[in-house]
Design an enzyme around this catalytic site. Structure first.
Site, PDB file in Angstrom:
ATOM      1  N   ASP A   1      -5.329   0.460   8.529  1.00  0.00           N
ATOM      2  CA  ASP A   1      -5.403   1.807   7.961  1.00  0.00           C
ATOM      3  C   ASP A   1      -4.368   1.837   6.840  1.00  0.00           C
ATOM      4  OD1 ASP A   1      -5.147   4.456   7.334  1.00  0.00           O
ATOM      5  OD2 ASP A   1      -4.450   5.113   9.307  1.00  0.00           O
TER       6      ASP A   1
ATOM      7  N   LYS B   1      -1.618   5.438  -3.109  1.00  0.00           N
ATOM      8  CA  LYS B   1      -3.038   5.629  -2.825  1.00  0.00           C
ATOM      9  C   LYS B   1      -3.621   6.815  -3.612  1.00  0.00           C
ATOM     10  CE  LYS B   1      -5.896   6.219   1.314  1.00  0.00           C
ATOM     11  NZ  LYS B   1      -5.791   6.280   2.777  1.00  0.00           N
TER      12      LYS B   1
ATOM     13  N   GLU C   1     -12.367   6.329   6.814  1.00  0.00           N
ATOM     14  CA  GLU C   1     -11.368   6.681   7.831  1.00  0.00           C
ATOM     15  C   GLU C   1     -11.930   7.566   8.949  1.00  0.00           C
ATOM     16  OE1 GLU C   1      -8.250   8.036   5.258  1.00  0.00           O
ATOM     17  OE2 GLU C   1      -7.907   5.991   4.550  1.00  0.00           O
TER      18      GLU C   1
ATOM     19  N   ASP D   1      -9.870  15.113   9.136  1.00  0.00           N
ATOM     20  CA  ASP D   1      -8.851  14.095   8.869  1.00  0.00           C
ATOM     21  C   ASP D   1      -7.963  14.528   7.705  1.00  0.00           C
ATOM     22  OD1 ASP D   1      -7.406  11.853   8.216  1.00  0.00           O
ATOM     23  OD2 ASP D   1      -9.117  10.504   8.020  1.00  0.00           O
TER      24      ASP D   1
END
Ligand code: AMP
Length: 608
Positions: free
Chosen positions: A8, A70, A171, A193
């Protein structure tokens, strides 16, 4: 036996897991932590630091420490998200050669995939240390709402890290896999999420015999914990400005301390109702006097500062249900993923929106990596009965005359998928046709994300309209787009020249793979205790050097005397841990030493 790890690669933290027998397991790093900060730094001596060690020195080396890379991966220099990050980041962001983004650390410029590769490499090392053998294959997760450019850039990061990324998975889908693995459920679930930088909602049907089918997915790749922290920082900065008429943002070190303090306060407010943000010697007045920042933040204030962000997430949940054509009462369970879902106001908003308490059975920080490890094992060995059907989060299409977006593959189509379209020449003897491929939901092509310019070259010479080229647009299971073309008459493959609109060329990736290998050799010689000891001793030497001056500056106040006595205790504890040769204890003391060193540096620099 060949192993596949699940990674992850988070905005704030990254996590690696492995399926051991039938149980997915998170692998702790050397410090015993199950997650590793997604941070990369380069020290004054040119040494590269990744993870906790990079985080600990972030304040004193703010300009050369990258966090939240990211948020920039696969983005174009001119995008609003990059502009936004430029205004708030403490590290230097510059324009790259392909309208992309590069990050400057000391005297070297890095692409974003290169920075992400350093984090992936760190996670690979964590797994290899644990297994005692090399690991080559990985499943890496990305936010479901990532477009092709962001996915491709993540894949490039894997290649630079020396990993064979056998699959990219979303994810929330990974989280659903971990939630339903081995349980033989028959349920419709929504995965909410909210991580450090991105927000996704996916609606899935989990059927008998391990079928996981995503029905709809939507999100925002620029909405996450970082935005909550930013609200607290704004609040602190404006109240400080009102009191002292000083803009704390002008000072990189102060900004990084604010960021740290804001995040810490936010996390604390998930369990207590009020907390104190205490940043001594944050800045000088210019009149030889250091100022402290001391503010109490209550949970209520935090909630009102971030109310609209939370509301945005529920609006996106509504879109996801609309896209899935489901009513709220058709959702059997809501799974919370991502560190931010520990915030009580978020749990309350989710409960209110879905009319039910969310599931508490999965660990929000670990579930994504666990799911990736399950998918990895299923891809490698056939024995796990599991079928995963995901969707494309964005429509795929082309730009047509007048800047219109012609949709070829709709949003939420199950992948892999492909769609063919016939193109023809519009002029006599035309030898090339340009196709602009894009992803997005707007009818106006310019508002969508340009993936690439595909130029069909070397066409046969013929009167206009006579040549017909069939172009196939494909989205694979990684959500990555490719385009092939063939001459309809001859059946021959038509060559296509692709102009990358962002990201890296193959030559650049090859070059980066080489330099990443050199680093690996260097990293492996770092012994555990020696590494921690060295770090502690460097900090101790710096603190001791500053001690007399700091004492002189602050000894007149109670606050200062207290700080001095705490610093002495920290030094004493670190010395004691080193003498016991206890690597864990030394590592623990490094946190305190780094804090003391930052505070001392602040005092000394403010007094100058
Ligand atoms: P993730 O990307 O899932 O690791 O989530 C990281 C984000 O969750 C960061 O913005 C953290 O500050 C935030 N976070 C972690 N723990 C908590 C907590 N207890 N309360 C609120 N936010 C948290």
């Amino acid at each position: 036996m060949e192993r596949v790890i699940g990674i992850d690669l988070g905005t704030t933290n990254s996590c690696v897991a492995l399926l051991e027998g039938e149980s997915p397991t998170v692998i702790p790093n050397r410090g015993g932590y199950k997650t590793t900060p997604s941070m990369v730094a380069v020290t004054e001596a040119g040494k590269r630091l990744v993870g906790h060690i990079a985080k600990r020195q972030a304040i004193t080396n703010a300009e050369n420490t990258v966090y939240a890379a990211k948020r920039l991966i696969g983005r174009k220099w001119n995008s609003p998200q990059v502009k936004n990050t430029l205004m708030t980041s403490s590290y230097v962001i510059v324009e790259g050669p392909h309208d992309d983004v590069r990050l400057k650390l000391r005297d070297k410029t890095y692409s974003v995939p290169e920075i992400s590769s350093m984090i992936l490499q760190e996670m690979k090392i964590v797994a290899e240390d644990y297994l005692g053998e090399p690991v080559a294959k990985a499943v890496v997760t990305v936010p479901a709402y990532f477009n092709d450019n962001q996915r491709q850039a993540t894949k490039d990061a894997g290649a630079i890290a020396g990993l064979d990324v056998i699959r990219i998975i979303n994810e929330p889908t990974a989280a659903a896999l971990a939630y339903g693995f081995g349980k033989d459920l028959d349920k419709t679930v929504a995965v909410y999420d909210l991580g450090g930088g991105t927000f996704d909602v996916s609606v899935l049907e989990i059927g008998a015999h391990g079928v996981f089918k995503v029905i709809a997915t939507t999100g925002d790749t620029f909405l996450g914990g970082e935005d909550f922290d930013a609200r607290i920082i704004d609040w602190l900065v404006s109240s400080f400005a009102a009191e002292h008429d000083i803009d704390l943002r002008q000072d990189r070190m102060a900004l990084q301390r604010l960021r740290d303090g804001a995040e810490k306060a936010k996390c604390e407010l998930s369990s207590v109702r009020e907390t104190e943000i205490n940043l001594p010697f944050i800045i000088s007045t210019g009149r030889n006097e250091a100022l402290h920042l001391q503010k109490t933040l209550t949970r209520n204030t935090l909630e009102s500062l971030t109310e609209d962000l939370i509301e945005r997430t529920t609006t996106i949940c509504r879109e996801a249900l609309n896209d899935a054509r489901l009513d709220i009462d058709e959702i059997d369970d809501v799974v919370l993923v991502g560190g931010m879902t520990r915030m009580p106001a978020i749990q309350a908003a989710v409960t209110t929106y879905f009319g039910r308490e969310p599931n508490k059975g999965v660990h929000p920080d670990e579930v994504v990596a666990l799911g990736a490890s399950i998918q990895g094992a299923a891809l490698l060995e056939d024995k796990h009965e599991m079928i995963l059907l995901d969707v494309t989060p964005h429509a795929l299409g082309i730009m047509t005359f007048g800047s219109f977006f012609e949709e070829l593959i709709p949003q939420n189509t199950t992948v892999p998928t492909s769609q063919a379209k016939v193109f023809t020449t519009s002029r006599d003897n035309q030898t090339a046709v340009k196709i602009l491929v894009m992803q997005g939901e707007s009818k106006n092509a310019e508002e969508n994300e340009l993936l690439g310019e595909f130029i069909l070259t070397g066409l046969r010479r013929a009167p206009k309209g006579e040549i017909e080229i069939e172009v196939t647009f494909e989205i694979n299971t990684d959500g990555i787009v490719s385009v092939h073309a063939k001459d309809m008459e001859t059946g021959q493959a038509q060559s296509i020249q692709v102009t990358a609109t962002s990201g890296l060329t193959q030559d650049e990736i090859t070059e980066m793979i080489h330099s990443a290998k050199d680093y690996l050799v260097e990293r492996r010689t770092d012994e555990d205790f020696e590494g921690a000891k060295q770090e502690a001793e460097t900090l101790m030497a710096e603190i001791e050097k500053m001690f007399p001056e700091v004492e002189r500056i602050v000894a007149s106040s109670d606050f200062g005397r207290d700080a001095i006595s705490k610093a002495r205790t920290v030094l004493e504890r670190a010395r004691e841990a080193i003498s016991r040769k206890d690597a864990d204890a030394v590592r623990e003391q490094v946190e305190g030493l780094a804090r003391t060193q930052r505070m001392f540096k602040g005092v000394v620099s403010r007094a100058q």
